[in-house]
Design an enzyme around this catalytic site. Sequence first.
Site, PDB file in Angstrom:
ATOM      1  N   HIS A  32      44.628  33.390  33.303  1.00 40.45           N
ATOM      2  CA  HIS A  32      44.217  34.343  32.266  1.00 40.45           C
ATOM      3  C   HIS A  32      44.917  35.682  32.417  1.00 40.45           C
ATOM      4  CE1 HIS A  32      41.782  35.219  35.769  1.00 40.45           C
ATOM      5  NE2 HIS A  32      41.453  36.386  35.249  1.00 40.45           N
ATOM      6  N   ARG A  79      44.829  34.014  25.870  1.00 41.29           N
ATOM      7  CA  ARG A  79      43.416  33.639  25.942  1.00 41.29           C
ATOM      8  C   ARG A  79      42.914  33.147  24.590  1.00 41.29           C
ATOM      9  NH1 ARG A  79      41.084  38.837  29.501  1.00 41.29           N
ATOM     10  NH2 ARG A  79      42.582  38.631  31.222  1.00 41.29           N
ATOM     11  N   GLY A  99      32.662  32.244  20.561  1.00 38.65           N
ATOM     12  CA  GLY A  99      31.429  31.466  20.649  1.00 38.65           C
ATOM     13  C   GLY A  99      31.482  30.218  21.487  1.00 38.65           C
ATOM     14  N   ASP A 126      73.818  42.990  85.130  1.00 44.97           N
ATOM     15  CA  ASP A 126      74.322  44.361  85.213  1.00 44.97           C
ATOM     16  C   ASP A 126      73.502  45.335  84.358  1.00 44.97           C
ATOM     17  OD1 ASP A 126      75.039  43.789  82.616  1.00 44.97           O
ATOM     18  OD2 ASP A 126      77.210  43.971  82.937  1.00 44.97           O
ATOM     19  N   ASP A 183      26.037  25.569  18.361  1.00 47.15           N
ATOM     20  CA  ASP A 183      26.061  26.871  19.035  1.00 47.15           C
ATOM     21  C   ASP A 183      25.941  27.985  18.001  1.00 47.15           C
ATOM     22  OD1 ASP A 183      26.373  25.805  21.587  1.00 47.15           O
ATOM     23  OD2 ASP A 183      28.562  25.755  21.431  1.00 47.15           O
ATOM     24  N   ARG A 205      35.053  31.983  43.463  1.00 48.49           N
ATOM     25  CA  ARG A 205      36.369  32.614  43.482  1.00 48.49           C
ATOM     26  C   ARG A 205      36.121  34.112  43.441  1.00 48.49           C
ATOM     27  NH1 ARG A 205      39.152  36.167  39.576  1.00 48.49           N
ATOM     28  NH2 ARG A 205      41.377  35.776  39.723  1.00 48.49           N
ATOM     29  N   ASP A 248      37.078  37.677  42.666  1.00 47.17           N
ATOM     30  CA  ASP A 248      37.982  38.518  41.896  1.00 47.17           C
ATOM     31  C   ASP A 248      38.425  39.701  42.755  1.00 47.17           C
ATOM     32  OD1 ASP A 248      39.164  39.376  39.325  1.00 47.17           O
ATOM     33  OD2 ASP A 248      37.701  41.005  39.456  1.00 47.17           O
ATOM     34  N   GLU A 272      41.306  35.867  45.080  1.00 47.96           N
ATOM     35  CA  GLU A 272      42.436  36.312  44.263  1.00 47.96           C
ATOM     36  C   GLU A 272      43.286  37.280  45.085  1.00 47.96           C
ATOM     37  OE1 GLU A 272      43.507  38.694  40.102  1.00 47.96           O
ATOM     38  OE2 GLU A 272      41.620  39.056  41.133  1.00 47.96           O
ATOM     39  N   HIS A 323      33.098  45.764  41.269  1.00 51.94           N
ATOM     40  CA  HIS A 323      32.663  46.688  40.229  1.00 51.94           C
ATOM     41  C   HIS A 323      31.697  45.976  39.294  1.00 51.94           C
ATOM     42  CE1 HIS A 323      36.442  44.726  38.905  1.00 51.94           C
ATOM     43  NE2 HIS A 323      35.777  44.559  37.764  1.00 51.94           N
TER      44      HIS A 323
END
Length: 624
Positions: free
Chosen positions: A447, A518, A185, A94, A147, A343, A345, A374, A260
Amino acid sequence: MSEPFVFDPRCGLCKSPFGAAACGTAITFHCRPLASEAFTHCALVMHREFSDQWEERELLQDGVDGERIRFSLSMRAPAEPDLVWYHFRFWRDDGTGCDLDKTGYRSDGQIDPWQLTVYQESRTPGWFGSGVIYQIFPDRFCRLPTDKADPAGLVGSRWVHQSWLETPEWRPDPDGEVRNRDFFGGSLRGIASKLPYLAELGVSTLYLNPIFESASNHRYNTADYTKVDPMLGTEEDLRTLCEQAHELGMRVILDGVFNHTGSQSLYFNADGFYPSLGAAQSQESPYFGWYTFHPWPDDYDAWWGIRTLPAVREDCPGYVDYIIDNPDSIIRRWLRCGVDGWRLDVADELPDWFIEKIRNAMEETNADSFLLGEVWEDASNKIAYSQRRRYLLGRELHGVMNYPFRTALLAYLRGGNAADFQEAMETIRENYPPAAFYSALNFLGTHDTPRILTVLGADHVPETKEERAAYRLSPTERARGEALTRLAALVLFAFPGAPMIYYGDEAGMEGFEDPFNRGTFPWGNQPLELRQWFSLLGYLRRSRPSLSRGRFRWLCASGPLLAFARETESERTVLVTNAGQEVRTLTLPWHWAPPQDLLTGQVYPAGDGLLTLTLPPRTGLLLS
């Protein structure tokens, strides 16, 4: 499984195969409305987003199932990769009827469609998703006595901490800027010296934060893509690290920052440190076309407006040649140096065609290299800068960082419902091509996030940065944090995708946001029990095919209880966790021999096709 209502794309009675579909493959849909609805017709309404095509196909009524009638359609997925948004339309003879979308029946014309990801089949290197990843912030991992860590004559006003145990500098300089010029270092040779330690953890891939010459300790403001930062070592040190890692069955992935550069760089050279002309010094610079000035030289596009991070023009032919196309491009030369992957960024800031070119260059240089991106959200349908991205459609990224996994797991461990974790992960599993799902990088922290021990242990987050810098977990907080971290790691290593350890999580490192997350690795002061836990999980992940590449099946997700299985044809591993603060009992179907907990060796009785487990608070099992 509960009876689906009309249509459930995750149910085999309604749609097969599960989830995303390869181009041109067969897909079957079944809709099962109640016969009392008196629908006589059903159509699948599809919108292919990238080709902007609408299509409607009628399903055939082909059966009755109890109180329901069944409409069915078999079709081929589009020949080209696309996102297909679909819903169903029902009507009667219908002319009356309604639509069906994710929310149910509706007649208001406002559709919330289902997603079908259509991807191009392509090769994904298996070593990444089946392995164990270890992320290293190079300046903070290991410094050898040999180092020198001498910043004299290097780009940036760097300085070196007197003690490895000091807190990273967080206070602004006299100009009110936090410039990240403090160094500890750590070096590539230091990383190489710890390869046996990493092997004991079961690590198969090292992911290094940026290592190229840069003015800052995080090195995300690249100064020279062609040089390893002298404080980290030399190109020969990188070659040696890769060679020694390969001898131990490990791979190495580098962090590529291609949206960048640094303002203190060979390319921009805002402070004139480099003897050659940078874009900020002269419009005759070979790098002038890399950047957008308005006007030159003081006003320019920068990443998120941060002037020390001038944004590059990815459409500049010279930049594309330098980074990708040239036979000695940055992408190619470091792969030839021994690196096994990249990877990317801030992948959202890179055009799709740019990422596709990177992958092509990688496959031409090393067909077994891996490209990771990422992306903080569901990468299958991400919109960035008003553009729908094509990351996982087969021509760009092999896998992405699985932030949704971390978000959902932490919510569960902090008192949430396991059903919400299941829903979040099923959405990812449904939307991602299988290879991308099994190659997702799963983690508890990076990080860019607070330390997992702090997140799960701290009673509160101090209001000021000074307070957060000085904050240390109390014995009670640490005990809770370690218990939940162990549970989090158990889920991490059992779940499909590549589990990643952020350096020092296995050593009980604490810290809120950057730079407190870090800190330096506490060599000689690691809690043995936590490290042994991660080592055991790494061993099980590498030694059990069901954990490294097995099929996935949910068994329970309710309240604090979570259970799922990983299975191959010859092996089964079942994870069971109780994230709550009370003892819980869980009964599972079990048609095999009494299971043994791979974590403790304990054997649990099973009979009559059932396994009943009593789970203490904040504990888990890994059953075989």
